[in-house]
Write a protein that holds these residues in place. Structure first.
Motif, short mmCIF file in Angstrom:
data_model
loop_
_atom_site.label_atom_id
_atom_site.label_comp_id
_atom_site.label_asym_id
_atom_site.label_seq_id
_atom_site.Cartn_x
_atom_site.Cartn_y
_atom_site.Cartn_z
N LEU A 342 0.83 -1.20 0.00
CA LEU A 342 0.00 0.00 0.00
C LEU A 342 0.87 1.25 0.00
O LEU A 342 0.57 2.24 -0.70
N TYR A 343 1.96 1.22 0.76
CA TYR A 343 2.88 2.36 0.78
C TYR A 343 3.53 2.56 -0.60
O TYR A 343 3.60 3.68 -1.11
N LEU A 344 3.98 1.47 -1.21
CA LEU A 344 4.63 1.58 -2.52
C LEU A 344 3.65 2.06 -3.58
O LEU A 344 4.03 2.82 -4.49
N GLN A 345 2.39 1.64 -3.47
CA GLN A 345 1.38 2.12 -4.41
C GLN A 345 1.14 3.61 -4.22
O GLN A 345 0.98 4.36 -5.20
N GLY A 346 1.14 4.08 -2.97
CA GLY A 346 1.00 5.51 -2.72
C GLY A 346 2.13 6.32 -3.31
O GLY A 346 1.90 7.38 -3.92
N VAL A 347 3.35 5.81 -3.17
CA VAL A 347 4.51 6.48 -3.76
C VAL A 347 4.39 6.52 -5.28
O VAL A 347 4.70 7.52 -5.93
N ARG A 348 3.91 5.41 -5.86
CA ARG A 348 3.76 5.37 -7.33
C ARG A 348 2.75 6.42 -7.80
O ARG A 348 2.97 7.09 -8.81
N GLU A 349 1.65 6.57 -7.08
CA GLU A 349 0.65 7.56 -7.47
C GLU A 349 1.20 8.98 -7.38
O GLU A 349 0.89 9.83 -8.22
N LEU A 350 2.03 9.25 -6.37
CA LEU A 350 2.65 10.57 -6.27
C LEU A 350 3.60 10.82 -7.44
O LEU A 350 3.65 11.93 -7.99
N ASN A 351 4.37 9.79 -7.80
CA ASN A 351 5.28 9.94 -8.94
C ASN A 351 4.53 10.18 -10.24
O ASN A 351 4.99 10.92 -11.12
N LYS A 352 3.35 9.56 -10.36
CA LYS A 352 2.54 9.76 -11.57
C LYS A 352 2.04 11.20 -11.67
O LYS A 352 1.85 11.72 -12.78
N LEU A 353 1.81 11.85 -10.52
CA LEU A 353 1.39 13.25 -10.55
C LEU A 353 2.48 14.14 -11.12
O LEU A 353 2.22 15.13 -11.81
N VAL A 354 3.73 13.78 -10.79
CA VAL A 354 4.87 14.57 -11.28
C VAL A 354 5.19 14.24 -12.73
O VAL A 354 5.50 15.12 -13.54
N HIS A 355 5.09 12.95 -13.07
CA HIS A 355 5.40 12.50 -14.44
C HIS A 355 4.22 11.70 -14.97
O HIS A 355 4.22 10.45 -14.93
N PRO A 356 3.18 12.37 -15.46
CA PRO A 356 1.94 11.69 -15.85
C PRO A 356 2.12 10.64 -16.95
O PRO A 356 1.37 9.66 -16.99
N LYS A 357 3.08 10.81 -17.84
CA LYS A 357 3.25 9.89 -18.96
C LYS A 357 4.22 8.75 -18.67
O LYS A 357 4.38 7.85 -19.49
N ALA A 358 4.87 8.81 -17.54
CA ALA A 358 5.84 7.76 -17.20
C ALA A 358 5.13 6.50 -16.73
O ALA A 358 3.99 6.53 -16.27
N ILE A 359 5.81 5.37 -16.90
CA ILE A 359 5.28 4.09 -16.44
C ILE A 359 6.11 3.63 -15.24
O ILE A 359 7.32 3.44 -15.35
N PHE A 360 5.43 3.48 -14.12
CA PHE A 360 6.10 3.06 -12.90
C PHE A 360 5.62 1.67 -12.50
O PHE A 360 4.43 1.37 -12.59
N THR A 361 6.55 0.85 -12.07
CA THR A 361 6.19 -0.48 -11.59
C THR A 361 6.50 -0.59 -10.10
O THR A 361 7.39 0.09 -9.58
N ILE A 362 5.73 -1.42 -9.42
CA ILE A 362 5.96 -1.67 -8.00
C ILE A 362 6.81 -2.92 -7.86
O ILE A 362 6.49 -3.97 -8.42
N LYS A 363 7.91 -2.78 -7.13
CA LYS A 363 8.83 -3.90 -6.96
C LYS A 363 8.96 -4.27 -5.49
O LYS A 363 9.01 -3.40 -4.62
N LEU A 364 9.03 -5.55 -5.25
CA LEU A 364 9.40 -6.08 -3.94
C LEU A 364 10.72 -6.79 -4.13
O LEU A 364 10.79 -7.80 -4.83
N GLY A 365 11.76 -6.26 -3.49
CA GLY A 365 13.08 -6.77 -3.80
C GLY A 365 13.43 -6.33 -5.20
O GLY A 365 13.39 -5.16 -5.55
N LYS A 366 13.73 -7.28 -6.06
CA LYS A 366 14.06 -6.98 -7.46
C LYS A 366 12.97 -7.45 -8.42
O LYS A 366 13.16 -7.40 -9.63
N LYS A 367 11.84 -7.89 -7.88
CA LYS A 367 10.79 -8.43 -8.72
C LYS A 367 9.64 -7.43 -8.87
O LYS A 367 9.14 -6.89 -7.88
N ALA A 368 9.23 -7.19 -10.11
CA ALA A 368 8.08 -6.32 -10.37
C ALA A 368 6.80 -7.12 -10.18
O ALA A 368 6.70 -8.28 -10.58
N LEU A 369 5.82 -6.48 -9.54
CA LEU A 369 4.55 -7.15 -9.28
C LEU A 369 3.50 -6.69 -10.29
O LEU A 369 3.45 -5.52 -10.64
N PRO A 370 2.65 -7.59 -10.75
CA PRO A 370 1.58 -7.20 -11.68
C PRO A 370 0.54 -6.34 -10.99
O PRO A 370 0.37 -6.40 -9.76
#
Length: 463
Positions: A342-370
């Motif tokens: 939930l924290y990582l998703q919140g950070v991703r949403e904040l980053n999207k506000l700054v960079h609306p066209k960028a694609i951000f993935t949520i990672k745990l360790g080195k693995k991206a989660l769907p």
């Protein structure tokens, strides 16, 4: 129900007849249900799996209430007997009993034994059963963890998985028992408190809980084993299997879990020192460490009444119990990995506000989660909040004050145990309606919300 009957023979302080009668009743009921269906064979579908998981706690906890209803000491009503048995088996640790020190040894053993068996059930449920149904925290865990636990089961066969879990669980219980005994507890108290420590349950054989022993060494032993029990048992298996501690340090959930304990301890220590509540820094640190770990892992043991601390601290620790332990542990709460996501998703949403066209993935360790994993977490969080609000409103409607209602629901939904207000010491002051609401909250918390909610869907019951 036979071990407490045996305990009553050893200590000769009563209770044995009630447990023997309950044993006979359960045996007859079990044979009556099994015998007509003894030749039926068939593979379980996911629907039956959900139903069995729910019935594991509801049926066993209901039958576990039988000896408590038959006992003369304590003399419990049906509601109180069910509350105590459900609290024990779900490892919640909330109690309606007073003057625990004067209870028969058979009753004291039985309460602790319920928590120990419930703790084992939680681990098998989380690590071995729920992944086969496609639900639970372990679905997230195997996406993030290197090694053998990436698979849906730790070992190819479910029986082997359960066996390995039992070995780890029993081994930790024996180690905890010997540690308590060596630190000065009687063997009876050592076994009983090891049961509730490894299960992160919180029941004690004394009204003062761990404060009865007044021993910093015992407090530290309790903290040590609570942290171990709060870690994913599949991660323990990975460490034992690889014979290396590196799996712990590669696991992001474990690192966040330890960080939470450190931060909470330091905050409690700093506040206690600033208020001058304890005479020495060592005593303040001892109390801060114990209460922070005990409440945040949802054990609920006490060395002092944390409700008497500065108001900020008990509220902080109650909120910390919403996080709870790691997925696949005996701890309650929403689990660390879900809160981390939930924290990582919140950070991703904040980053999207700054960079609306960028694609951000949520990672745990080195693995991206769907994205579907993150969506499931938000769904779980929404359901958790909804169940909490409904249960709290029901308690408020029954006439309970706001602080008591909030903390009582938090204590039961998070499988924590102690609350504030009227339930700071025990839950006896509450009415029968409130207790039944809290029993349901215990089940929701223990069954990871969705496991129980799915039974209310009409589609679940359609062929």
């Amino acid at each position: 129900m036979l071990p407490p009957a045996f305990i009553s023979l050893v200590y000769r302080d009563g209770g044995g007849v009630s447990f023997l009668m309950a044993f006979i009743f359960c045996l007859v009921a079990g044979i009556t249900a099994w015998y007509p269906q003894r030749n039926e064979k068939g593979d379980l579908r996911a629907r039956e799996g959900f139903l069995i998981v729910v019935l594991f706690w509801t049926v066993l906890a209901s039958f576990s209430a039988i000896p408590l209803m038959l006992l003369e000491t304590p003399n419990l009503s049906i509601t109180d007997a069910f509350f105590e048995s459900f609290s024990g088996l779900t490892t919640t640790g909330a109690t309606i009993l007073t003057q625990i020190d004067g209870l028969p040894h058979a009753v004291l053993w039985y309460r602790q034994q319920l928590q120990w068996l419930g703790g084992m059930g939680i681990i098998v449920l989380a690590v071995a059963i729920l992944p086969m149904l496609g639900i639970g925290g372990m679905q997230l865990y195997r996406a993030e963890t290197p090694g053998p636990v990436k698979d849906s089961k730790m070992t190819p066969r479910i029986a082997d998985t359960a066996k390995h879990l039992w070995f780890i669980y029993v081994g930790l219980t024996v180690a905890c028992t010997l540690s308590y005994w060596g630190a000065g507890m009687t063997m009876f108290d050592a076994i009983c408190h090891a049961f509730s420590t490894i299960a992160i349950g919180g029941f004690s054989t004394h009204d003062l809980s761990m404060g009865y022993f007044q021993s910093p060494l015992i407090n530290f032993i309790c903290v040590f084993f609570l942290i171990i029990a709060g870690v994913n048992f599949a991660l323990h298996f990975a460490v034992l299997n690889s014979k290396s501690l590196r799996a712990y340090f590669y696991d992001p959930e474990f690192k966040v879990f330890i960080l939470i304990q450190l931060v909470l301890t330091l905050i409690c220590f700093a506040v206690l020192m600033s208020y001058g509540i304890y005479q020495t820094g060592f005593e303040a640190f001892d109390q801060a460490l114990f209460q922070a770990v005990s409440i945040s892992t949802t054990a609920g043991f006490a060395t002092t009444s944390f409700a008497d601390w500065p108001t900020m601290l008990p509220i902080l620790l109650i909120f910390a119990s919403f996080i709870g332990g790691c997925a696949g542990s005996t701890g309650g709460g929403m689990k660390v990995v879900r809160v981390l996501l939930l924290y990582l998703q919140g950070v991703r949403e904040l980053n999207k506000l700054v960079h609306p066209k960028a694609i951000f993935t949520i990672k745990l360790g080195k693995k991206a989660l769907p994205n579907r994993v993150v969506e499931a977490i938000w769904g779980f969080f929404a359901a958790y909040a909804a169940v909490f609000v409904i249960c709290m409103l029901l308690l408020l409607a029954s006439g309970v004050d706001d602080i008591t209602a909030f903390t009582a629901v938090a204590a039961c939904l998070n499988n924590l145990g102690p609350g504030l207000g009227e339930v700071a010491a025990n839950f006896a002051p509450l009415g029968d309606f409130s207790k039944w609401v809290l029993i349901v909250a215990m089940l929701f918390g223990r069954l990871e919300i969705f496991t129980l909610l799915v039974l209310f869907l009409p589609a679940f019951w359609r062929a």
